[in-house]
Design an enzyme around this catalytic site. Sequence first.
Site, PDB file in Angstrom:
ATOM      1  CD  GLU A 118      -2.142  -6.197   8.770  1.00  0.00           C
ATOM      2  OE1 GLU A 118      -2.437  -5.851   7.616  1.00  0.00           O
ATOM      3  OE2 GLU A 118      -2.561  -5.598   9.790  1.00  0.00           O
ATOM      4  CG  ASP A 159      -1.841  -1.204   1.257  1.00  0.00           C
ATOM      5  OD1 ASP A 159      -1.654  -2.113   0.448  1.00  0.00           O
ATOM      6  OD2 ASP A 159      -2.740  -1.254   2.104  1.00  0.00           O
TER       7      ASP A 159
END
Length: 809
Positions: free
Chosen positions: A769, A572
Amino acid sequence: MTRDSRHSSLWKGLACLLTLQSSLVNAQVAEIEKATNDSLLWGPYRPNVYFGVRPRIPNSLMGGLMWTRVEDYRSVQQTFRHTCEQHELDGYGWDEYDVRSGGRQTIHDPANRIDITTEFIKFPGGEHGGSWGARIKGTPRDNASPNLRTTVVWYNTLEGLGSLEVEDADTEETGIEGDVVLKGQTTELGDFEVRVTEGKGNHPRTTHPSYDEKPLDRTLVHSGQLPAKALWQVKSILFSHMKGQIDLLVAKYPQDNPPPPAQVYTIQHLPGSGNMHLVQKIFEGPFEFDVIFSSASAPTKITSEDLDVQIKSVTSGFAKRFTDIFKPQAPFLKGRYDEFSKSLFSNLIGGIGYFYGESRVDRTYDDAYEEENEGFWEEAAEARGRNLAETDGPSELFTSIPSRPFFPRGFLWDEGFHLLPVIDWDTDLTLDIIKSWFQLMDEDGWIGREQILGPEAHSKVPEEFQVQYPHYANPPTLFMVIASFLDKLDAQASGSNENVPHDESYHRQLANREAALQYLRTLYPLLKRHYFWFRKTQAGDIKSYDREAFSSKEGYRWRGRTPQHILTSGLDDYPRAQPPHPGELHVDLISWMGMMTRAIKRIAIYLDDEDDVVEFSRYDEAIVRNIDDLHWSKKDQTYCDATIDDYEEHALVCHKGYISLFPFLTGLVDKDSPRLGAILDLIGDEEELWTEFGLRSLSKKSEFYHTAEDYWRGPIWLNMNYLAVVQLLNVAQQPGPHQSRAKTLYTELRKNLVGTVYESWKKTGFAWEQYNPETGKGQRTQHFTGWTSLVVKIMAMPDLDGGKVRDEL
């Protein structure tokens, strides 16, 4: 007989033989598909709730579990558990789970002072996918009161056509003593019953007069008919119903003598027919009960005794299979590594879900989305602001997910990483999931990168992230899984025991080569369509800027770029060229294209499509040559993104990190490549990417290190590190100038990664994560048992360091 007639008879005979062979293959494939569908029909395919069961059928029967402590009046609404949420439990997840047979999940709930165990077991047989049973146990925690009171609600809903009603609903007015039985029927499931057993455990008894009207030593059932689209909001429906019951009690009893909480938070006993049935039990102390679904077409009805036997069988069977496939290798032989590995893998496949519903897609694709002008991101933002998205579908998807509490839906680029461990365990399951994803493809070859199907899925996603765009790509990681399938086929054909599964019931399409080829023939046109969609929509501009390269066509650019993000790349907020330019070329995307090209070329070889082999070989060579021509920086000795500078010339923009490694990570850098030494230097440099916890995503020397969102600007990600470990192992196992260096890096990186995830799991009870490059602590999304579970494959990789054992901390 003439010579011509003999030839004619020969050709007719040959044609008949080929027809017969084709019919046999089709019959074998149909048999395999039926066996797969039957064994996969039911499951805990609602990963967004702590425990929920449904079949892989749209608009069908669903069930789920809710619970809370009822010892005071104020905390109930905050502690009523249903959907998975971050930071409300000490830990939860599947300790062992097999999607074809079942497993056990433990849930540690500190606020409710109880640990919940859910055991789910399948019973194959019959025409409608068999039967199943779930055992639900509650064990008070050490800090619980001796008479801990817990209310538990099991519910069943029926979204589509059919019937569902409580058997003998009129016989007991104040609650049901004994088992609760729901009788149902749908076209897909046939006739069936759901039995919620009386179970074991004590029940609260009070002297308050309200107890006489609603005794808590029996089961309360409330049936109702609701709009199908509202059924997923069952917790809100329950709360609304309970409020009505509370209002009645408030009006009836004075404030100085209210009913106790266990009595207050109950449903009205009103069993009957309907599409929603709430089944409530109130316990004091430990408890246990079963939920049993019996298909009328199954050989026998399932009983609690059957569950007793099968739970033991499934547990022992899982342990043996896991040892055969994923047993951790040295140095991970002591401590809790085996338990850790089983937990992560079980949660990966225990998170597989079935999703059905409409999505939101903006198919306008006007000039604003062409992204060919400077300032294109502003035009695209303006176009998105017009909100021209329309509903698409409904569609269905069978997929694993990244995280149950935060990402309970399908993500295209995550899924390829998810399936790399799954294919070792269950090839047929993996191929079924791949097929499910490719059936989402539109006519052009586009697959939405994020699958938000139906209102329940939409409720978990902010509005601005719900719309999908048919010119947005995502890394084509499913091709990595297809390549793994081809590796297994190669091993099978060579007679090698390595990489060949032995349990045929999980690998029918490996055991039957014709079935495997038929699967590839069916999938191949979709793979080609997807591949050429990438080549068309993500093409970069080489010709307009007089770039010097082997090929004038093999350059690629992610669409969906803004100054801050390229969400479509998956990385991202990783630093890119500023400002964005329509002449950009992205080294990660051309690397993905190279991996994709080699995978599809291998399929063409398998299918004897010589023309395609020639075509894809040409693309392969051009991509590899262009990666060096367009993206290698002699000055920085690394691979870089490219842009167009103020003089309208090709310029490299180098932000050392994962992007710099992509040609290596995707297997496009040969062991004898003159670039490999510099790549290994970058990997091993502690001032750049190397840490004692894994490879950081962005160089420590970068001006952007740990800045802004700090998502892909430093933290350690397991998916990229896994690719690095795989490629280091490949180099370490082949003679070459960098073999020794690669062996050292592989050995240390493997230890570091496993140690990082393991230590954090021991301390927190969760996989995460990403991991902090300075401390190794897990961060961001909790219970991220998606690609972080790749650590299971890393643990099972060979030890090249003589078996030194990491000390327990």
